[in-house]
Design an enzyme around this catalytic site. Structure first.
Site, PDB file in Angstrom:
ATOM      1  N   GLY A  90      75.809 -37.592  60.220  1.00  0.00           N
ATOM      2  CA  GLY A  90      75.431 -37.040  59.660  1.00  0.00           C
ATOM      3  C   GLY A  90      74.093 -38.138  59.125  1.00  0.00           C
ATOM      4  O   GLY A  90      73.607 -39.368  59.886  1.00  0.00           O
ATOM      5  N   ASN A  91      72.777 -38.370  58.112  1.00  0.00           N
ATOM      6  CA  ASN A  91      72.488 -39.498  57.294  1.00  0.00           C
ATOM      7  C   ASN A  91      72.337 -40.872  58.047  1.00  0.00           C
ATOM      8  O   ASN A  91      71.588 -41.851  58.373  1.00  0.00           O
ATOM      9  CB  ASN A  91      72.284 -39.360  55.961  1.00  0.00           C
ATOM     10  CG  ASN A  91      70.680 -39.219  55.583  1.00  0.00           C
ATOM     11  OD1 ASN A  91      69.608 -39.372  56.215  1.00  0.00           O
ATOM     12  ND2 ASN A  91      70.224 -39.727  54.901  1.00  0.00           N
ATOM     13  N   LYS A 111      79.032 -42.261  40.034  1.00  0.00           N
ATOM     14  CA  LYS A 111      79.030 -40.925  40.777  1.00  0.00           C
ATOM     15  C   LYS A 111      78.459 -40.357  39.956  1.00  0.00           C
ATOM     16  O   LYS A 111      79.750 -39.844  38.746  1.00  0.00           O
ATOM     17  CB  LYS A 111      79.464 -41.737  41.709  1.00  0.00           C
ATOM     18  CG  LYS A 111      80.221 -40.851  42.870  1.00  0.00           C
ATOM     19  CD  LYS A 111      78.930 -42.212  44.118  1.00  0.00           C
ATOM     20  CE  LYS A 111      78.890 -41.622  45.334  1.00  0.00           C
ATOM     21  NZ  LYS A 111      78.336 -42.997  46.057  1.00  0.00           N
ATOM     22  N   GLY A 152      81.363 -39.009  62.158  1.00  0.00           N
ATOM     23  CA  GLY A 152      80.183 -38.951  61.050  1.00  0.00           C
ATOM     24  C   GLY A 152      78.857 -39.367  62.530  1.00  0.00           C
ATOM     25  O   GLY A 152      79.181 -39.443  63.149  1.00  0.00           O
TER      26      GLY A 152
HETATM   27  N1  GLU Z   1      75.182 -42.826  47.693  1.00  0.00           N
HETATM   28  C1  GLU Z   1      75.018 -43.690  47.666  1.00  0.00           C
HETATM   29  C2  GLU Z   1      76.094 -45.098  48.162  1.00  0.00           C
HETATM   30  O1  GLU Z   1      76.964 -44.396  48.082  1.00  0.00           O
HETATM   31  C3  GLU Z   1      73.475 -44.348  48.158  1.00  0.00           C
HETATM   32  C4  GLU Z   1      73.567 -44.416  46.057  1.00  0.00           C
HETATM   33  C5  GLU Z   1      72.509 -44.952  45.915  1.00  0.00           C
HETATM   34  O2  GLU Z   1      70.585 -44.838  46.381  1.00  0.00           O
HETATM   35  O3  GLU Z   1      71.506 -44.673  44.541  1.00  0.00           O
HETATM   36  O4  GLU Z   1      75.514 -45.983  47.548  1.00  0.00           O
END
Ligand code: GLU
Length: 408
Positions: free
Chosen positions: A219-220, A103, A217
């Site tokens: 959002g997306n 991350k 939320g």
């Molecule tokens: N940000 C998204 C998550 O927390 C997707 C991560 C990704 O697709 O690598 O799962």
């Protein structure tokens, strides 16, 4: 304030204790493989330079390349990014994609930046981390406040810097026509509803069609979840964004809400609904509660006031261990983040796979595959939840930890 990395660790410890997992392996999983902090100088539109701070955390790669999003938020910090990378390892194992956990994040409020500044910041971040990433090393994606456009800038920068023949597969969540996959935009929200469908089928919390639902939320993630849940026959009565929420216990017209948000920039003052705060939303008299924004919103302070019969975590880490214990005592099932929101990374895997193999799949194909894969994850977690007579979260951790340990 609860430290999200402490939360993550205590969740794993609970699973380790119950399933008697290998202590040395658990000790390794409590640590992070690598975590870097970088400074990113950006030339602002006024001609002055500003230095931003960014992070990339690589938790574990026993099952495959590190994988996880990059978030842009003013509250990003090292412990948060580490916790989020830790959760990615477990999420990827639960939904059974061949990735480890990573991350990233940058301390910034992107709403205060012009498009040009945002592009220079995004490219600047890649200039600092490119030796640490790659299609078979670490594959970032969007997260809170980042999107396909930002991935497009990042992948272009990575390609320019490395000339890697498979550069496209280094980032997922790219726009369609730029190496992105059909269905990726909807994936997290729709995936959550596929899991929710299974929960309803198994009468978790006694929830039935026609019941009411509040989502934190819009959002997306939450907007696609709301759309699909409504289609399934649930009544969406409350929504929110970072500025606050709205409620109408008779139900909300989602298209009209989206239009209002587009026109005014927020949900506030939507005609036919009452304004509420984000914390009031969590305590509404609804059947289903979906925290779908940020971490640490369900805590020892408010868990007792939650009236929902079922909680579906679409955000990462919305529930603290103290709140978890309260929900367990009150027999309120919590479908954990590492299962409920794994649809996004699942389709990221499909995108990566298509990029690596020069394939292009249809949206129908992608959503059908996603539905199968994430529903299987639910079944696998449910089995362990019953076997150990524990929470869904601990069931999910046991499943994931066993899968990761098998490859360590
Ligand atoms: N940000 C998204 C998550 O927390 C997707 C991560 C990704 O697709 O690598 O799962």
């Amino acid at each position: 304030m609860t430290n999200p990395f402490e939360t993550a660790k205590s969740q794993l410890m609970q699973a380790a204790k119950i399933a008697k997992l290998d202590e040395d392996k658990i000790e390794q999983l409590l640590a992070t493989d690598r975590c870097v902090e970088v400074s990113i100088p950006v030339k602002m539109d006024n001609g002055k330079q500003k230095i931003f701070t960014g992070f990339r955390s690589q938790h574990n790669n026993a099952r495959g390349p590190y994988k996880g999003g990059i978030r842009y938020h003013q509250d990003v910090n090292l412990d948060e990014v580490r916790a989020l990378s830790f959760w990615m390892s477990f999420k990827n194992a639960v939904v059974n994609v061949p990735f480890g956990g990573g991350k990233g994040g940058i301390i910034v409020n992107p709403k205060e930046l012009s498009a040009g500044e945002l592009e220079r910041l995004s490219r600047g971040f890649v200039q600092k981390i490119y030796p640490l990433i790659g299609p078979e090393v670490d594959v970032p994606a969007p997260d809170v406040n980042t999107n396909g456009q930002i991935m497009e800038w990042m992948v272009d920068e990575y390609k320019n810097l490395t000339g890697h023949p498979k550069a496209l597969a280094t980032f997922t969540g790219k726009p369609l026509g730029k190496g992105g996959s059909e269905g990726r935009a909807e994936a997290t929200g729709f995936g959550g509803v596929y899991v929710f469908e299974e929960a309803v089928k198994n009468s978790l919390g006694g929830v039935v069609k026609g019941n009411t639902m509040a989502l934190q939320g819009f959002g997306n993630v939450s907007s696609f979840f709301a759309q699909a849940a409504q289609k399934l026959g649930f009544k969406v009565v409350a929504l929110s964004d970072s500025k606050g929420g709205i409620v109408n216990l008779e139900g909300l017209d989602l298209d009209a809400v989206a239009e209002h948000k587009k026109q005014t920039g927020s949900l506030k003052d939507f005609a036919g609904a009452k304004n509420i705060t984000n914390s009031e939303l969590l305590e509404l008299p609804v059947d289903v509660l979906v925290p779908g924004a940020l971490e640490n919103v369900l805590t020892a302070d408010n868990a007792d006031k939650v009236k929902a019969k079922l909680i579906v975590e679409m955000a990462n880490g919305p529930t603290t261990p103290e709140a978890d214990a309260i929900f367990a005592k009150k027999n309120i099932p919590v479908i954990p983040d590492i299962l409920a929101n794994s649809g996004g990374v699942c389709v990221s895997y499909y995108e990566w796979y298509q990029n690596m193999n020069n394939e292009v799949w249809s949206k129908e194909d992608v959503l059908e595959k996603l539905s199968k894969q994430i529903k299987q994850a639910f079944v696998d977690v449910y089995e362990l939840q019953k076997k150990y007579n524990t929470t869904f979260r601990t069931g999910a951790y046991i499943l994931a930890a066993e899968r990761i340990i098998a490859k360590m």
